[in-house]
Scaffold this motif. Structure first.
Motif, PDB file in Angstrom:
ATOM      1  N   LYS A  98      -1.025 -25.246  56.447  1.00  0.00           N
ATOM      2  CA  LYS A  98      -0.238 -25.684  57.596  1.00  0.00           C
ATOM      3  C   LYS A  98      -1.162 -26.305  58.644  1.00  0.00           C
ATOM      4  O   LYS A  98      -0.859 -27.353  59.205  1.00  0.00           O
ATOM      5  N   SER A  99      -2.300 -25.679  58.903  1.00  0.00           N
ATOM      6  CA  SER A  99      -3.181 -26.243  59.923  1.00  0.00           C
ATOM      7  C   SER A  99      -3.836 -27.538  59.444  1.00  0.00           C
ATOM      8  O   SER A  99      -4.060 -28.444  60.250  1.00  0.00           O
ATOM      9  N   ALA A 100      -4.113 -27.652  58.143  1.00  0.00           N
ATOM     10  CA  ALA A 100      -4.675 -28.908  57.627  1.00  0.00           C
ATOM     11  C   ALA A 100      -3.640 -30.036  57.778  1.00  0.00           C
ATOM     12  O   ALA A 100      -3.983 -31.164  58.161  1.00  0.00           O
ATOM     13  N   ALA A 101      -2.368 -29.718  57.508  1.00  0.00           N
ATOM     14  CA  ALA A 101      -1.308 -30.726  57.648  1.00  0.00           C
ATOM     15  C   ALA A 101      -1.155 -31.132  59.117  1.00  0.00           C
ATOM     16  O   ALA A 101      -1.011 -32.316  59.443  1.00  0.00           O
ATOM     17  N   THR A 102      -1.197 -30.138  60.022  1.00  0.00           N
ATOM     18  CA  THR A 102      -1.102 -30.426  61.454  1.00  0.00           C
ATOM     19  C   THR A 102      -2.283 -31.288  61.898  1.00  0.00           C
ATOM     20  O   THR A 102      -2.132 -32.240  62.667  1.00  0.00           O
ATOM     21  N   LEU A 103      -3.455 -30.952  61.388  1.00  0.00           N
ATOM     22  CA  LEU A 103      -4.663 -31.701  61.722  1.00  0.00           C
ATOM     23  C   LEU A 103      -4.502 -33.181  61.339  1.00  0.00           C
ATOM     24  O   LEU A 103      -4.808 -34.080  62.133  1.00  0.00           O
ATOM     25  N   ALA A 104      -4.016 -33.419  60.137  1.00  0.00           N
ATOM     26  CA  ALA A 104      -3.815 -34.804  59.688  1.00  0.00           C
ATOM     27  C   ALA A 104      -2.792 -35.508  60.591  1.00  0.00           C
ATOM     28  O   ALA A 104      -2.988 -36.657  60.995  1.00  0.00           O
ATOM     29  N   ALA A 105      -1.707 -34.795  60.933  1.00  0.00           N
ATOM     30  CA  ALA A 105      -0.664 -35.394  61.778  1.00  0.00           C
ATOM     31  C   ALA A 105      -1.217 -35.727  63.162  1.00  0.00           C
ATOM     32  O   ALA A 105      -0.973 -36.804  63.705  1.00  0.00           O
ATOM     33  N   LYS A 106      -1.985 -34.791  63.737  1.00  0.00           N
ATOM     34  CA  LYS A 106      -2.543 -35.011  65.076  1.00  0.00           C
ATOM     35  C   LYS A 106      -3.567 -36.145  65.057  1.00  0.00           C
ATOM     36  O   LYS A 106      -3.691 -36.896  66.025  1.00  0.00           O
ATOM     37  N   ALA A 107      -4.301 -36.257  63.967  1.00  0.00           N
ATOM     38  CA  ALA A 107      -5.258 -37.365  63.847  1.00  0.00           C
ATOM     39  C   ALA A 107      -4.480 -38.677  63.841  1.00  0.00           C
ATOM     40  O   ALA A 107      -4.881 -39.656  64.482  1.00  0.00           O
TER      41      ALA A 107
END
Ligand code: HEC
Length: 139
Positions: A98-107
């Motif tokens: 979940k945090s990796a997906a959020t990281l990609a989205a925020k990037a």
């Protein structure tokens, strides 16, 4: 048994993809199918996580997105490598993904603060999952 095969191939593909960027070694086999073991997967994860930190520091959103997406793929694939799973492992793996997906989205949104928070959540899941397994290797 048959269901595991595509997942393992995906794991090998994800690792090869990630290794291509990070310079990690290709999995070396001793027999059977040339699949990465968990320690090799983790070495690639470490390289990708280090790349995330560097990209955050440089505000390099493209590398951030690529690294986070790669970490997500590796983690999803690696989940199938585990011979022994626990509830805590599954939970931490989900937090990680979940945090990796959020990281990609925020990037993608070029949100440096959002990406930094997601990176911290992801790092916390690395530590939490390892702490859970420490002293309980290979039962
Ligand atoms: C869901 C659980 C889980 C998460 C999340 C996780 N790991 Fe791991 N990690 C493991 C387990 C289990 C091992 C032990 C593997 C073994 O030795 O067979 C391990 C081992 C490692 C190792 C040692 C590998 C070796 O060479 O022996 C490194 C480095 C590592 N992880 C890095 C990371 C990093 C960096 C992250 C976060 C970006 C992370 N891991 C997230 C479960 C996890």
């Amino acid at each position: 048994m048959t269901a595991a095969r595509p997942a393992l191939l995906t794991a090998a593909a994800a690792l090869a993809l990630a290794a291509g960027h990070g310079g990690a070694q290709a999995p070396k086999d001793k027999g059977d199918p040339p699949l990465p073991n968990e320690a090799q997967v983790m070495q690639v994860k470490l390289k990708r996580a280090q790349a995330v930190l560097e990209a955050l520091a440089k505000e390099d959103f493209k590398t951030l997105d690529e690294s986070a997406t790669s970490l997500l793929a590796i983690s999803k694939a690696a989940a199938f490598l585990r011979a022994y799973k626990t509830e805590e492992y599954e939970f931490q793996a989900r937090v990680f993904q979940k945090s990796a997906a959020t990281l990609a989205a925020k990037a993608g949104e070029k949100s440096l603060d959002g990406a930094t928070l997601a990176y911290l959540d992801m790092t916390r899941s690395c530590v939490a999952c390892h702490a859970h397994f420490r002293g309980r290797k290979r039962d």
